[in-house]
Design a protein around this motif. Structure first.
Motif, PDB file in Angstrom:
ATOM      1  N   LEU A  66      -1.748   9.689  21.997  1.00 40.94           N
ATOM      2  CA  LEU A  66      -1.820  11.204  22.270  1.00 40.94           C
ATOM      3  C   LEU A  66      -2.859  11.797  21.417  1.00 40.94           C
ATOM      4  O   LEU A  66      -2.999  11.542  19.991  1.00 40.94           O
ATOM      5  CB  LEU A  66      -0.610  12.068  21.724  1.00 40.94           C
ATOM      6  N   GLY A  67      -3.712  12.675  21.835  1.00 40.92           N
ATOM      7  CA  GLY A  67      -4.531  13.345  21.209  1.00 40.92           C
ATOM      8  C   GLY A  67      -6.102  13.104  21.353  1.00 40.92           C
ATOM      9  O   GLY A  67      -6.388  11.735  22.083  1.00 40.92           O
ATOM     10  N   ARG A  68      -6.985  13.840  20.769  1.00 41.10           N
ATOM     11  CA  ARG A  68      -8.393  13.430  20.981  1.00 41.10           C
ATOM     12  C   ARG A  68      -8.740  12.104  20.323  1.00 41.10           C
ATOM     13  O   ARG A  68      -9.524  11.571  21.154  1.00 41.10           O
ATOM     14  CB  ARG A  68      -9.093  14.703  19.762  1.00 41.10           C
ATOM     15  N   PHE A  69      -8.447  11.699  19.372  1.00 45.48           N
ATOM     16  CA  PHE A  69      -8.913  10.316  18.944  1.00 45.48           C
ATOM     17  C   PHE A  69      -8.208   9.125  19.106  1.00 45.48           C
ATOM     18  O   PHE A  69      -8.487   8.135  19.008  1.00 45.48           O
ATOM     19  CB  PHE A  69      -9.331  10.458  17.117  1.00 45.48           C
ATOM     20  N   SER A  70      -6.795   9.313  19.677  1.00 46.33           N
ATOM     21  CA  SER A  70      -6.001   8.554  19.954  1.00 46.33           C
ATOM     22  C   SER A  70      -6.196   7.949  21.250  1.00 46.33           C
ATOM     23  O   SER A  70      -6.308   7.018  21.698  1.00 46.33           O
ATOM     24  CB  SER A  70      -4.411   8.808  19.597  1.00 46.33           C
ATOM     25  N   GLU A  71      -6.016   9.112  22.087  1.00 49.82           N
ATOM     26  CA  GLU A  71      -6.492   8.699  23.642  1.00 49.82           C
ATOM     27  C   GLU A  71      -8.025   8.663  23.912  1.00 49.82           C
ATOM     28  O   GLU A  71      -8.323   7.970  24.731  1.00 49.82           O
ATOM     29  CB  GLU A  71      -6.254  10.016  24.590  1.00 49.82           C
ATOM     30  N   PHE A  72      -8.655   9.075  22.627  1.00 53.44           N
ATOM     31  CA  PHE A  72     -10.200   8.641  22.736  1.00 53.44           C
ATOM     32  C   PHE A  72     -10.784   9.467  23.832  1.00 53.44           C
ATOM     33  O   PHE A  72     -11.523   8.694  24.399  1.00 53.44           O
ATOM     34  CB  PHE A  72     -10.698   7.440  22.239  1.00 53.44           C
ATOM     35  N   ARG A  73     -10.657  10.725  24.080  1.00 55.11           N
ATOM     36  CA  ARG A  73     -11.232  11.298  24.969  1.00 55.11           C
ATOM     37  C   ARG A  73     -11.760  12.966  24.245  1.00 55.11           C
ATOM     38  O   ARG A  73     -11.377  13.333  23.354  1.00 55.11           O
ATOM     39  CB  ARG A  73     -10.109  11.758  26.083  1.00 55.11           C
ATOM     40  N   TYR A  74     -12.784  13.433  24.875  1.00 52.85           N
ATOM     41  CA  TYR A  74     -13.694  14.393  24.506  1.00 52.85           C
ATOM     42  C   TYR A  74     -12.577  15.722  24.802  1.00 52.85           C
ATOM     43  O   TYR A  74     -12.966  16.450  25.664  1.00 52.85           O
ATOM     44  CB  TYR A  74     -14.749  14.630  25.141  1.00 52.85           C
ATOM     45  N   TYR A  75     -11.443  15.822  24.087  1.00 53.07           N
ATOM     46  CA  TYR A  75     -10.570  17.119  24.496  1.00 53.07           C
ATOM     47  C   TYR A  75     -10.813  18.017  23.326  1.00 53.07           C
ATOM     48  O   TYR A  75     -10.927  17.976  22.330  1.00 53.07           O
ATOM     49  CB  TYR A  75      -9.123  16.501  23.997  1.00 53.07           C
ATOM     50  N   ASN A  76     -10.721  19.265  24.166  1.00 53.86           N
ATOM     51  CA  ASN A  76     -10.716  20.506  23.154  1.00 53.86           C
ATOM     52  C   ASN A  76      -9.133  20.668  22.838  1.00 53.86           C
ATOM     53  O   ASN A  76      -8.462  19.984  23.653  1.00 53.86           O
ATOM     54  CB  ASN A  76     -11.251  21.596  23.760  1.00 53.86           C
ATOM     55  N   SER A  77      -8.907  21.645  21.969  1.00 50.46           N
ATOM     56  CA  SER A  77      -7.546  21.828  21.666  1.00 50.46           C
ATOM     57  C   SER A  77      -6.535  21.946  22.936  1.00 50.46           C
ATOM     58  O   SER A  77      -5.360  21.720  23.035  1.00 50.46           O
ATOM     59  CB  SER A  77      -7.197  22.802  20.841  1.00 50.46           C
ATOM     60  N   ASP A  78      -7.115  22.796  23.917  1.00 50.01           N
ATOM     61  CA  ASP A  78      -6.469  23.043  24.979  1.00 50.01           C
ATOM     62  C   ASP A  78      -5.828  21.676  25.682  1.00 50.01           C
ATOM     63  O   ASP A  78      -4.543  21.586  26.266  1.00 50.01           O
ATOM     64  CB  ASP A  78      -6.852  23.875  26.222  1.00 50.01           C
ATOM     65  N   ARG A  79      -6.901  20.686  25.951  1.00 50.39           N
ATOM     66  CA  ARG A  79      -6.359  19.776  26.555  1.00 50.39           C
ATOM     67  C   ARG A  79      -5.266  18.854  25.800  1.00 50.39           C
ATOM     68  O   ARG A  79      -4.642  17.797  26.002  1.00 50.39           O
ATOM     69  CB  ARG A  79      -7.457  18.693  26.785  1.00 50.39           C
ATOM     70  N   CYS A  80      -5.517  18.749  24.377  1.00 45.93           N
ATOM     71  CA  CYS A  80      -4.439  18.044  23.280  1.00 45.93           C
ATOM     72  C   CYS A  80      -3.086  18.842  23.810  1.00 45.93           C
ATOM     73  O   CYS A  80      -2.131  18.032  23.823  1.00 45.93           O
ATOM     74  CB  CYS A  80      -4.896  18.461  22.140  1.00 45.93           C
ATOM     75  N   ILE A  81      -3.105  20.003  23.844  1.00 46.12           N
ATOM     76  CA  ILE A  81      -1.878  20.771  24.020  1.00 46.12           C
ATOM     77  C   ILE A  81      -1.382  20.148  25.249  1.00 46.12           C
ATOM     78  O   ILE A  81      -0.113  19.893  25.578  1.00 46.12           O
ATOM     79  CB  ILE A  81      -1.923  22.294  24.049  1.00 46.12           C
ATOM     80  N   GLU A  82      -2.000  20.282  26.390  1.00 48.70           N
ATOM     81  CA  GLU A  82      -1.861  19.768  27.707  1.00 48.70           C
ATOM     82  C   GLU A  82      -1.217  18.402  27.745  1.00 48.70           C
ATOM     83  O   GLU A  82      -0.185  17.981  28.320  1.00 48.70           O
ATOM     84  CB  GLU A  82      -2.809  20.005  28.916  1.00 48.70           C
ATOM     85  N   SER A  83      -1.715  17.506  27.123  1.00 48.97           N
ATOM     86  CA  SER A  83      -1.475  16.145  26.936  1.00 48.97           C
ATOM     87  C   SER A  83       0.020  15.968  26.304  1.00 48.97           C
ATOM     88  O   SER A  83       0.634  15.288  26.575  1.00 48.97           O
ATOM     89  CB  SER A  83      -2.582  15.451  26.408  1.00 48.97           C
ATOM     90  N   ALA A  84       0.060  16.735  25.235  1.00 48.82           N
ATOM     91  CA  ALA A  84       1.447  16.759  24.559  1.00 48.82           C
ATOM     92  C   ALA A  84       2.446  17.181  25.418  1.00 48.82           C
ATOM     93  O   ALA A  84       3.500  16.702  25.471  1.00 48.82           O
ATOM     94  CB  ALA A  84       1.118  17.549  23.313  1.00 48.82           C
ATOM     95  N   MET A  85       2.064  18.456  26.363  1.00 52.17           N
ATOM     96  CA  MET A  85       3.236  18.639  27.035  1.00 52.17           C
ATOM     97  C   MET A  85       3.565  17.542  28.197  1.00 52.17           C
ATOM     98  O   MET A  85       4.528  17.524  28.707  1.00 52.17           O
ATOM     99  CB  MET A  85       2.778  19.930  27.730  1.00 52.17           C
TER     100      MET A  85
END
Ligand SMILES: Cc1cc2nc3c(=O)[nH]c(=O)nc-3n(C[C@H](O)[C@H](O)[C@H](O)COP(=O)(O)OP(=O)(O)OC[C@H]3O[C@@H](n4cnc5c(N)ncnc54)[C@H](O)[C@@H]3O)c2cc1C
Length: 440
Positions: free
Chosen positions: A414-433
């Motif tokens: 989960l998250g920017r460096f674990s899923e290893f994707r160019y996520y902004n915080s909104d995408r981190c939140i969506e992925s957590a959801m």
């Protein structure tokens, strides 16, 4: 939006890392415990507070295309929010060109503006007729989408600088959708000096009135409460039957595991990772960032929010003006600048001495007229090891190996460096959801 959900499944969950991703997940899943190595949670969304200044770890704003996500972020801030209309520039050869560059062509000398438009039009028309070869890498994609002028003046030099990696060795699967394609007529109008806007989902943005961007993660940390353990650096993780044993200052045992740590670090501390997975993680590309925080003895420097600097002679690739985001970000009568220099691990900029980084930043910003050297009354340097994921040409192949391993082991990335994707915080939140739903 519910704060936490009733536990539909038995078993406790360990979440490694308390940035926005881990905190959002634990906020939604009541039986999750977050282990965070720093004493303050928030990860990249923390803020430095010193001498009356507040600086984020890289310029952060709140925006999202998704209303539910934006509502979630803003809901955390309540009244503690300021909304701005973006005023953002590209500092190009002494001209402050409106951002995005293709919408700011009217700020260029007439001939250059029309040159860029004509190149854009040529690429556009040839593409429509199928006369352009499909791009194979990021450099080719820039020419394919934006034409020669915009690519050579801005897109290529800026991207070369921010990634500190050759765009010709970068993949393109991520750019479509992320970098919007303006209509031909908008670019024509821009070149003629008429107003037009691009990248509009970010045209209006939000920012905490007090506390810097950390106000968002602080609010989440309060909701997670005692289930957040700070100062807990995870050193080892191993599987024992159906359980995970997580070793740090103490040993914790979980039924399920979610990691938000950088995938390379996780792979290093996880017991028994197959060689091919370690190799794949080792091949992933990412960059780091030097953040020079400057306080200035001037009430107002300008009314710009942030600016991009493609010129390779100037050290920072991007600067922002925190005191223009919130008047609380600097003491009364002062203003502030946050200068970002991204760099490849092990590259030339990784070895610069702290004094040299600050000096070259101040000198460069003085040279391009952003600030007067004599006005600088506060300086601080913070270097963050992990800044941006770099999508090199082998990225997708390496990620397949890592994701397959995580799936087999039953570990949630989960998250920017674990899923290893160019996520902004909104995408981190969506992925957590999205991921939290799997645990309901
Ligand atoms: C320069 C820059 C500008 C940005 N601007 C924006 C913006 O304007 N808007 C926006 O929405 N997003 C922005 N982002 C992106 C945003 O910061 C990230 O997407 C988000 O913060 C990532 O959150 P995360 O929780 O996935 O990761 P992180 O924030 O990296 O959290 C991971 C956590 O894991 C912890 N950890 C690591 N190792 C261990 C260990 N061994 N044991 C325990 N804990 C550990 C870390 O300390 C950290 O707290 C920007 C990013 C950068 C670099």
């Amino acid at each position: 939006m519910t704060d936490s959900v009733a536990d539909g499944m038995d078993g406790n969950i360990g979440v490694l890392g308390g940035g926005i991703s881990g905190l959002t997940f634990a906020n939604l899943v009541g039986r999750a415990e977050v282990l965070e190595k720093e004493w303050t949670a928030g990860g990249l969304m923390r803020s430095v507070k010193e001498d009356g200044y507040t600086f984020d770890l890289g310029s952060h704003i709140l925006f999202s295309r998704n209303k539910e996500t934006l509502d979630f972020m803003l809901g955390l801030l309540g009244q503690n929010v300021i909304t701005h209309r973006r005023n953002t520039k590209i500092f190009y050869k002494g001209i402050k060109v409106k951002y995005p560059f293709e919408n700011g062509l009217g700020d260029l000398p007439k001939e250059e503006a029309m040159g860029c438009f004509n190149d854009y039009k040529t690429a556009y028309e040839k593409r429509e007729k199928g006369e352009l070869k499909a791009p194979q890498n990021f450099k080719e994609w820039m020419r394919y989408r934006f034409g020669k002028g915009i690519t050579e003046k801005y897109l290529y030099p800026y991207n070369r600088k921010i990634w500190d990696y050759p765009p010709e060795k970068m993949d393109i699967f991520w750019v479509e959708g992320r970098v919007p394609q303006p209509p031909l007529d908008d670019v024509r109008k821009a070149a003629m000096g008429e107003e037009s806007e691009g990248y509009t989902h970010q045209l209006n943005f939000h920012y905490p009135a007090k506390g810097g961007i950390q106000a968002v993660t602080d609010a989440l940390a309060v909701k997670v409460g005692k289930r957040l353990k700070t100062g807990f650096e995870v050193k080892k993780v191993r599987r024992e039957g159906a359980k995970w044993v997580v070793v740090g200052p103490e040993t914790r045992v979980y039924d399920r595991l979610v990691t938000t740590m950088h995938i390379n670090d996780f792979v290093r501390l996880y017991d028994g990772v197959p060689k091919e997975v370690r190799e794949a993680a080792g091949k992933l590309k990412w960059n780091s960032i030097h953040l020079v925080m400057l306080g200035l003895g001037k009430a107002k420097l300008n009314d710009i929010h942030w600016a991009y600097i493609p010129d390779s002679d100037i050290l920072p690739n991007r600067i922002s003006f925190p005191s223009n985001f919130s008047p609380n970000a600097a003491p009364p009568g002062y203003s502030s600048v946050l200068a970002e220099t991204t760099f490849a691990p092990g590259g030339e900029k990784a070895w610069m001495k702290p004094d040299e980084i600050v000096e070259r930043t101040v000198e460069g910003l003085h040279r391009i007229g952003v600030l007067g050297r004599k006005d600088v009354s506060f300086t601080k340097l913070v270097t963050c090891r992990y800044a941006y994921v770099v999508y090199d040409l082998d990225y997708q192949e390496n990620m397949k190996v890592i994701e397959a391993f995580a799936k087999t082991e039953g570990i949630t990335l989960l998250g920017r460096f674990s899923e290893f994707r160019y996520y902004n915080s909104d995408r981190c939140i969506e992925s957590a959801m999205e991921k939290a739903k799997l645990f309901y």
